[in-house]
Design a protein around this motif. Sequence first.
Motif, PDB file in Angstrom:
ATOM      1  N   ASN A  57       0.839  -1.201   0.000  1.00  0.00           N
ATOM      2  CA  ASN A  57       0.000   0.000   0.000  1.00  0.00           C
ATOM      3  C   ASN A  57       0.867   1.243   0.000  1.00  0.00           C
ATOM      4  O   ASN A  57       0.693   2.147  -0.815  1.00  0.00           O
ATOM      5  CB  ASN A  57      -0.886   0.011   1.245  1.00  0.00           C
ATOM      6  CG  ASN A  57      -1.958  -1.038   1.138  1.00  0.00           C
ATOM      7  OD1 ASN A  57      -2.069  -1.694   0.097  1.00  0.00           O
ATOM      8  ND2 ASN A  57      -2.720  -1.223   2.198  1.00  0.00           N
ATOM      9  N   LEU A  58       1.805   1.253   0.926  1.00  0.00           N
ATOM     10  CA  LEU A  58       2.659   2.433   1.056  1.00  0.00           C
ATOM     11  C   LEU A  58       3.328   2.728  -0.277  1.00  0.00           C
ATOM     12  O   LEU A  58       3.306   3.849  -0.778  1.00  0.00           O
ATOM     13  CB  LEU A  58       3.715   2.163   2.126  1.00  0.00           C
ATOM     14  CG  LEU A  58       4.720   3.281   2.378  1.00  0.00           C
ATOM     15  CD1 LEU A  58       3.984   4.563   2.721  1.00  0.00           C
ATOM     16  CD2 LEU A  58       5.662   2.908   3.501  1.00  0.00           C
ATOM     17  N   LEU A  59       3.850   1.666  -0.893  1.00  0.00           N
ATOM     18  CA  LEU A  59       4.546   1.843  -2.167  1.00  0.00           C
ATOM     19  C   LEU A  59       3.596   2.449  -3.191  1.00  0.00           C
ATOM     20  O   LEU A  59       3.918   3.417  -3.879  1.00  0.00           O
ATOM     21  CB  LEU A  59       5.055   0.483  -2.650  1.00  0.00           C
ATOM     22  CG  LEU A  59       5.983   0.500  -3.852  1.00  0.00           C
ATOM     23  CD1 LEU A  59       7.183   1.369  -3.551  1.00  0.00           C
ATOM     24  CD2 LEU A  59       6.429  -0.894  -4.179  1.00  0.00           C
TER      25      LEU A  59
ATOM     26  N   VAL B  57       0.924   4.211  -2.764  1.00  0.00           N
ATOM     27  CA  VAL B  57       0.615   5.620  -2.498  1.00  0.00           C
ATOM     28  C   VAL B  57       1.778   6.482  -2.943  1.00  0.00           C
ATOM     29  O   VAL B  57       1.619   7.498  -3.635  1.00  0.00           O
ATOM     30  CB  VAL B  57       0.310   5.827  -1.002  1.00  0.00           C
ATOM     31  CG1 VAL B  57       0.114   7.304  -0.711  1.00  0.00           C
ATOM     32  CG2 VAL B  57      -0.901   5.029  -0.608  1.00  0.00           C
TER      33      VAL B  57
ATOM     34  N   ILE C  80       2.599   4.125   9.292  1.00  0.00           N
ATOM     35  CA  ILE C  80       2.341   4.104   7.843  1.00  0.00           C
ATOM     36  C   ILE C  80       1.313   5.186   7.515  1.00  0.00           C
ATOM     37  O   ILE C  80       1.467   5.958   6.559  1.00  0.00           O
ATOM     38  CB  ILE C  80       1.843   2.707   7.432  1.00  0.00           C
ATOM     39  CG1 ILE C  80       2.998   1.714   7.536  1.00  0.00           C
ATOM     40  CG2 ILE C  80       1.313   2.732   6.011  1.00  0.00           C
ATOM     41  CD1 ILE C  80       2.611   0.291   7.270  1.00  0.00           C
TER      42      ILE C  80
ATOM     43  N   HIS D 258       2.971   8.287   7.123  1.00  0.00           N
ATOM     44  CA  HIS D 258       3.569   8.409   5.786  1.00  0.00           C
ATOM     45  C   HIS D 258       2.524   8.854   4.783  1.00  0.00           C
ATOM     46  O   HIS D 258       2.764   9.726   3.948  1.00  0.00           O
ATOM     47  CB  HIS D 258       4.156   7.060   5.376  1.00  0.00           C
ATOM     48  CG  HIS D 258       5.516   6.822   5.930  1.00  0.00           C
ATOM     49  ND1 HIS D 258       6.594   7.580   5.584  1.00  0.00           N
ATOM     50  CD2 HIS D 258       5.961   5.922   6.832  1.00  0.00           C
ATOM     51  CE1 HIS D 258       7.656   7.151   6.237  1.00  0.00           C
ATOM     52  NE2 HIS D 258       7.285   6.131   7.014  1.00  0.00           N
ATOM     53  N   TYR D 259       1.340   8.264   4.870  1.00  0.00           N
ATOM     54  CA  TYR D 259       0.275   8.641   3.935  1.00  0.00           C
ATOM     55  C   TYR D 259       0.063  10.145   3.980  1.00  0.00           C
ATOM     56  O   TYR D 259      -0.014  10.818   2.946  1.00  0.00           O
ATOM     57  CB  TYR D 259      -1.031   7.914   4.279  1.00  0.00           C
ATOM     58  CG  TYR D 259      -1.016   6.426   3.955  1.00  0.00           C
ATOM     59  CD1 TYR D 259      -0.049   5.889   3.134  1.00  0.00           C
ATOM     60  CD2 TYR D 259      -1.975   5.582   4.476  1.00  0.00           C
ATOM     61  CE1 TYR D 259      -0.028   4.541   2.849  1.00  0.00           C
ATOM     62  CE2 TYR D 259      -1.972   4.226   4.186  1.00  0.00           C
ATOM     63  CZ  TYR D 259      -0.985   3.725   3.372  1.00  0.00           C
ATOM     64  OH  TYR D 259      -0.973   2.391   3.094  1.00  0.00           O
TER      65      TYR D 259
ATOM     66  N   LEU E 183       2.454  11.997   2.262  1.00  0.00           N
ATOM     67  CA  LEU E 183       2.321  11.870   0.810  1.00  0.00           C
ATOM     68  C   LEU E 183       1.037  12.498   0.310  1.00  0.00           C
ATOM     69  O   LEU E 183       0.543  12.151  -0.768  1.00  0.00           O
ATOM     70  CB  LEU E 183       2.354  10.389   0.430  1.00  0.00           C
ATOM     71  CG  LEU E 183       3.711   9.699   0.598  1.00  0.00           C
ATOM     72  CD1 LEU E 183       3.561   8.210   0.598  1.00  0.00           C
ATOM     73  CD2 LEU E 183       4.656  10.152  -0.500  1.00  0.00           C
TER      74      LEU E 183
ATOM     75  N   ALA F  69      -1.965  11.886   1.087  1.00  0.00           N
ATOM     76  CA  ALA F  69      -3.096  10.976   0.909  1.00  0.00           C
ATOM     77  C   ALA F  69      -3.892  10.983   2.199  1.00  0.00           C
ATOM     78  O   ALA F  69      -3.983   9.980   2.898  1.00  0.00           O
ATOM     79  CB  ALA F  69      -2.620   9.576   0.572  1.00  0.00           C
TER      80      ALA F  69
ATOM     81  N   LEU G 169      -6.965   8.629   2.559  1.00  0.00           N
ATOM     82  CA  LEU G 169      -6.504   7.245   2.650  1.00  0.00           C
ATOM     83  C   LEU G 169      -5.975   6.968   4.048  1.00  0.00           C
ATOM     84  O   LEU G 169      -6.301   5.947   4.674  1.00  0.00           O
ATOM     85  CB  LEU G 169      -5.403   7.013   1.618  1.00  0.00           C
ATOM     86  CG  LEU G 169      -5.043   5.552   1.391  1.00  0.00           C
ATOM     87  CD1 LEU G 169      -6.264   4.804   0.906  1.00  0.00           C
ATOM     88  CD2 LEU G 169      -3.925   5.426   0.389  1.00  0.00           C
TER      89      LEU G 169
ATOM     90  N   ALA H 186       2.485  -3.152  -7.937  1.00  0.00           N
ATOM     91  CA  ALA H 186       2.890  -1.826  -7.481  1.00  0.00           C
ATOM     92  C   ALA H 186       4.113  -1.349  -8.239  1.00  0.00           C
ATOM     93  O   ALA H 186       4.146  -0.228  -8.763  1.00  0.00           O
ATOM     94  CB  ALA H 186       3.185  -1.879  -5.979  1.00  0.00           C
TER      95      ALA H 186
ATOM     96  N   TYR I 266       3.232  -0.462 -11.721  1.00  0.00           N
ATOM     97  CA  TYR I 266       2.525   0.831 -11.695  1.00  0.00           C
ATOM     98  C   TYR I 266       3.528   1.952 -11.534  1.00  0.00           C
ATOM     99  O   TYR I 266       3.490   2.965 -12.242  1.00  0.00           O
ATOM    100  CB  TYR I 266       1.519   0.830 -10.551  1.00  0.00           C
ATOM    101  CG  TYR I 266       0.900   2.181 -10.289  1.00  0.00           C
ATOM    102  CD1 TYR I 266       0.031   2.751 -11.215  1.00  0.00           C
ATOM    103  CD2 TYR I 266       1.189   2.881  -9.135  1.00  0.00           C
ATOM    104  CE1 TYR I 266      -0.536   3.987 -10.991  1.00  0.00           C
ATOM    105  CE2 TYR I 266       0.633   4.127  -8.893  1.00  0.00           C
ATOM    106  CZ  TYR I 266      -0.228   4.667  -9.826  1.00  0.00           C
ATOM    107  OH  TYR I 266      -0.781   5.892  -9.595  1.00  0.00           O
TER     108      TYR I 266
END
Lengths: 628, 103, 179, 462, 487
Positions: free
Chosen positions: B46-48, B50, C45, C48-49, C52, C54, C57, D164, D167
Amino acid sequence: MIKLVALIPLFPLLGFLINGFFGKKISKGLSGAIASIAVLASFVVALLIFFELEHSELKSHTVNLFSWINSDTLKIPFEFLVDPLSSWFLLIITGIGFLIHIYSIGYMHNDEGFARFFTYLNLFVFFMLLLVLGNNYLIMFVGWEGVGLCSYLLIGFWFKNTAYNNAAKKAFIMNRIGDLGFLLGIILIFVTFGSISYGEVFSMASNGNEGTVTAIALLLFIGAMGKSAQLPLYTWLPDAMAGPTPVSALIHAATMVTAGIYMIVRSNVFYSMSEEASQVVAVIGVATALFAATIGLFQNDIKKVLAYSTVSQLGLMFLGLGVHAYSSSVFHVTTHAFFKALLFLGAGSVIHAMGGEQDMRKMGGLRKALPVTFATMAIGTIAISGIPPFSGFFSKDEILAHTYEHSPTLWFFGQVASMLTAFYMFRLLYLTFYRKFRGTHEQEHHLHESPKTMTIPLIVLAILSIAGGLLGLPEFWGAPNWMHHHLDSIIKIKDPSVLNHTKEWTLMAIAVLAAVATIIFAYMVYIKNQILPEANDEKLKGIRKLVYNKYYVDEIYDAIIRKPLDVLSTFFYKFMDLEVVDGIVKGVGSGVTGLSSIIRKAQTGHIGLYIFSMVVGIILILFYSFIK
Amino acid sequence: MLNGIPINYYIMLSAVLFIIGVVGVMARRNAIIIFMCIELMLNAVNLLLVAFSTLHNDPSGQVFVFFIMAVAAAEVAVGLAILAMVYRNFKSIDIDLLSRLKN
Amino acid sequence: MLGLTTTQWLFGILSFLAIMFALMVVFTRNPVNSVLYLVLTFFCIAGHYILLNAQFLAVVHIVVYAGAIMVLFLFIIMLMNLNADSEPRKHIVTRIIAGVIGGVLLFVMVGALKGAEQLQLVQGGASQIGLVKNLGNVLFHEFLFPFEVASVLLLAALVGAIMIGKRDTNINEKETINN
Amino acid sequence: MKGLFIISGLGILAMLAEIFKFKKILYPLVLVGILAAYACNFMEWNNNLNIPMFNNMIRFDNVALAFSGVILAVAFFWFILANDYFEHDHITDHFALVLFALVGALMLTSFSNMTTLFLGIEILSIPMYVLAASRKRDLASNEAGFKYLIMGSFASGFLLFGIALIYGATGSFDLMEIRSYISQANGSLPTFFYAGVLMLLVAMCFKVSAAPFHFWAPDVYEGSPTVITALMSTIVKTAAFAAFMHLFLVVFGKVSESWSMVLAIIIALSLVVSNITAASQQSVKRMLAYSSISHAAFMLMAILANNRGFASINAILYYSLAYSIGSITSFTVLYNVSKQDGNTSIEAFNGLGKRNPFLAGCMVVSMLSLAGIPVTAGFFAKYFVFTLLIGTSFKWLIVLAILTSAVGVYYYFKVIIAMYFKPAKEEQKFVVETSHILLLALTTVFTIALGIVPKYIIEIFG
Amino acid sequence: MLVGLLIIVPLIASLLVFFTKGKASRNLALGLSVVEFILSLVVLLQYKHNPGNSNLMLNCTWVESLGIHFAVGIDALSLLLVLLTTFLIPLIILSSFNTTYDKPNSFYGLILFMQMALIGVFTANDGFLFYIFWELALIPIYFICLVWGGEDRGRITFKFFVYTLLGSLFMLVGLIYLYNHTGFDTGMKSWAIADLYQAGKALNLSQQSFVFWCIFLAFGIKMPIFPLHTWQPDTYVNAPTQGTMLLSGIMLKMGTFGLIKWLLPIAPLALEKWGGVAIGLSVFGIVYASCIAIVQKDYKRLIAYSSIAHVGLIAAGILSANQQGIQGGVMQMLAHGVNVVGLFLIADILMRHTGTRNIDKLGGIRSMNGNFAVLFLIVLLGSVALPLTNGFVGEFLLINGVYQYGAWVAAFAGLTVILGAVYMLRSYQSIMLGERRDSAIAFGSLVSTDKLVLYIICIAIVAFGVYPKPLNDLAEEGTKLIMMNLK
């Protein structure tokens, strides 16, 4: 008439078929009659053809029956050739064949295999005629193998006796060894000359190169060795005496064994072209003659003696061939056919009288009981010993004379061999017919002269043995050597050498004196001081023991051929096949299952391990792809 | 917000997290922990995603994460149900005990 | 300070914590603790979102994972009352091997994941993609079909979970033999 | 397309059946539904109006239709095989799960976006986890489900990581875009893109159970109820291969040099491991599991040949059809045999030739087909693969394949020998229900017919 | 069309027989096989009348896109082997009348099915079709041996099956490799035999060698050639007599026929390079097998090994690739087919009348039944290739052909003339001659069917030995065709 030559083999074939299919149904007399008449018929035809040929300009006629094997350039028609050589052999075969058929009627009359016997005999005559009639080597080969088969059948005629069967098998296989050589020879001929028909081959022979011709000659000679019982392939012939005596007379003395001589005379071109080959033939011939003669000295079985004498006589003939005395050899074939057939039939009559006894040590003094047999056999013995004017003398002398031209050494050995012959033949005569009877009482009681069917052929043959010499009176007597002229047309390359008369006279004298001397010696030994052969074989010592046991040749062959072959075969089967070849296959099978039981252990059922393997797999893949 | 962080850092970070998850799966016997480690792997992904979506300035990456979450939830639901059943039968969720089927 | 921006500081700290907690998840003995550590990891995490952009999310992440899934885990663990001493442990060798393999994997990954060095994250509040409205648009246009299909997935999971969980009314013993 | 909807609709219906009390008619309903879906497939054949759809999330082009056709046909057969499997409580759940799995399978034939790929795989897998474990009292079944679950989700971790990365490199989930991006980039792709491709490869290899990612398969196949095993080895495999093929022929075909060698090694490994391990199996069920691995290896060869144009696709289509039909037959026989004395070991087959000649005959045909003996479908399947591969630089794989398939003959023929040569424990004949007889007759005829007239499948894409 | 009929009739026949019961099935089978024989005679006449007859060719597409055709045709060679097949099958069926097999319908059905496959193999003009028939022939014989075989048949038949299958798979690879090289000019790949020839000739040495060995492996196993033979004796001994007859009488010829039609013209270069090795193996096999035959006790096993020896000579002759060699090979195939069936029937008769095949336990049967002894002798002479029996023509041409390849090779191969006589006469003597053993006491007169079959065989042996022309002309013609392709 010549066009009808096909009739000659046809009659015996018909006889064979009739006796073969209906032999059991018809009476003995009838089947015997049919067989004999068949041969007689072909004899008549042969005679007619013979005279026609005598008077016709053209000396060789080919009669084509049908095309047999075709393969591109290889064309083998089923074709007969009538020329002086074949026509002469036709006469010998059918003539003597007929006499022996007659004889057999008497000899076999109370054998349950009577019809079968004549079936085989006719078949043999058929193949023998094929052999000499064929116009190419393959037809000859057909007859060649055919007579081999018949001799197999006839040697093993009394099939319940294992020893006889072994003898038959031995004869067939030894012949096969020769036949392989013959076959390869034929193929080499085809490969070299592109044909195997006599005419074409011989006309082209001159442009075949030395080496090839020698090879061909030697390969053919291997065939001859087998069929005509020359060293080292002779051992089957003495054993072949297991067969009924008429068979020994017809096949193993008069006709079949001379096929080798016929073949070499037929292909004389090759031998005249290749000196090496001729020398080999001559040496082997004389060696055989001497070797067999020595063995003959100490045999006690009456038929064995005759057998070895046959071998040794054949040796003499090959000696003749080796020195390019082709017509002389044919001459000797003829005379030998007469007196050897006579001797065998006589022996047969003796055995018949003795109730199957063949050991000379148990005979003696039969001349009163069997006057006709005695008289005829005496004539035969004299003839074979080379006493003039009996037939044997002329033929043998001719061969020896020619030998002397080529090499005195060979001549010397040949002379010795004929002396030995004279000795053991008279030994046979003395032991059988002279002195007093040594058999059992009821044998003595049963002694009787054989029936007419048996004695008449003896008489006829006796006459022939006496008069046979007329066929080839020596040139230097100023007499015409008929045989020589007769065969002139088929001898492609003439032998230039001629001997001066004085030499010939001396040789002849030496021969006669030697013969007489040996006969007297034999008389001394067996009549004067009444010596008998050792009653039981074990007592024999040293050289005599060796000779008596035929130099242990059979045992040696056993040791160096049969045993190794068995060992090899067992090795191949037990080790190579079952252990190695099959073992590898089995090994692969068990290897797979073994490996399988190992690999399946990896499937431990633990997820942990599965995950591990997966991750390791990924690592390896990434490593392979990216860490270079 | 403020100035940038090389995408590489994120790739490495998620790689490390992912690998920790993998190691966890390999190193533990407790099925539940293993499950959690798998969740950890998913989150690394997921992190990747995003990070990449920010890189490309493209929302679909983040949307994909939603689907991953949905699937994760579903998997956990089913997974835990199965775990419960296994526990009922085996009285344990030690993966090394579940090795009846082999070879 | 140290020439690092706040973002970078935050990134560094968060990454460090995330990795720390992740490791704790793997290496603490007590399942309950590892659950809690996992929750902490998730929070990092989420951080981190946010870094970023997000945000939505991040929120969903907290809600779904920390709020739902991890609770589920805890629930199960309680149900089976697992604890440190009931915890089965792999043989030390196995664990070492696992560690080594992990190291190797990391090594090859580092090798494999090259090629992004020059790429920099596009920065600045300009990026609106992380907002609900934006995501909603994408989700309900482009990703309509997967969204619908996801429902099938959830249904399947639902049915499956129920089927496994529900006690059989009648067990015909025939089926228990393994065929 | 409509087929997909019909099946999902059926699934939901099945769920509701319990509530609205039409359990009884559910079974016929499902069969009819599948036939209807099949009909829709036919109608959509060759009219390309309806692709792409939902902004190219899925596209039902002819290839997709062909594969869904295979899956639906096999599904139909499977439902006939499994009819009495549903004769216990909460039948509806089973129906629902199987149907949902079918939906996943159909998605895998037609996906055109990483999202749908991922969802498809999960929709296919999750019900399979449950179904594998559906014998709640049976420890083997439990274990099977559990193993499948753990391994499966672990694998999907890698799948996702790969997605991923791809992508990240291409900036899209859409396969068409990825493809065009690859062809534009021609070579200048970042390294981690290839890493992503390889991770996808790994994940797919796991799904089709190729060594060394195959370990789950034998255990799961053995542990699951026989009919579920049949389902796994036919529909799930076919779907997985459709996906594999779509990814690596259509999308990553251009970068084949990055994965072909790896794939070749994986194939070689699978061939050796599967065949050799199968040689010493005592349980026919487990033996079939290993054989399915080796067949997977064969199908992978067709992908490895990576033939532009339709040859590879044809080969895989034909192979999966032949293999599915063959294993449906063998599993039906196995199911009936094991019902007699409750075990799936090879001894159970002893003397079947006497006890029930019909079953034995069908088993022989299916075994011959799986072993690849003419004129069965299995032979042609292998033949096409060989013809594809002999043109490439991987000829050595053919030799290996031949050697190992000789081993394969060994374990297939163990069954035949047992049926005709070994004496049976109890001589008495036993009856098979009519539906199964019909099914067997149908599949057997089909197997031979495919072998005699392969053209209709092999020339399907013109 | 006629040729199509040749293939269809046995197929239909086998299906019909499957649905009969008991005695009916064997009678039906016999009748239908006779019909097939007559049909083949009609084909012979047609061919004699006009070789290019369209009735003798059939070519319809099977899988267009792959260039696979159902192409069968009669040429001289295939005609000969078809005749052999259709001639032997009725005899084989007839020979089974004194043994009662359970499930006779499937037994005879399988035999007829096999006949179909065999005829297919001999007539196929399409590489793929050839392979299909090749494999189809394997399956019925496998089941015949498995279901009706002797002790331990499970393991042995399996060995046989895997062995042959492995070989034929390699052949498939070789053929596919050729197929892959066809149609560079037309762009359309094809399995037609002519195109395969062309493709084969176009290959370079190393490629040809690959193809050569791939294909040779299959034929070598089928015949079998020396190191590949271990499946054969066990299988022959274990199979039911009719199975053995099928295997040795006809199926073995698939290999030799294949050598002529499907190997020689395809890889001439490889033949030049590797022919020596192959011939060496075959020739060594002759002596090897003959020697082993000498020490065999079980008569059936003895025949099995003798058959290896004969086939070795055939293979050597064919591989020497000259007119005489190949033609001799063809002639010898026919001869061997007839003779070996006769021998195995005799072995079966011995088994049935005395309850043993161990030649040490047998003996003196001649004195019980002279008639049988004569028939036995004739068959035996045929197989030791005595002149004026059918065996001779082939053997002479074969040795001739091998001689043209190498004199010493021929001399070595010629040992079969001697060794053959050794083991054959030895076995004949200890079975038939000598004093009567206890085992022979029960040996009465033969059953009429056995007698009939033996008579027919003996007549064939003598007739085609004296007048081989009809067959020989066909063989010559066919060989010339092959030789042209070899150029």
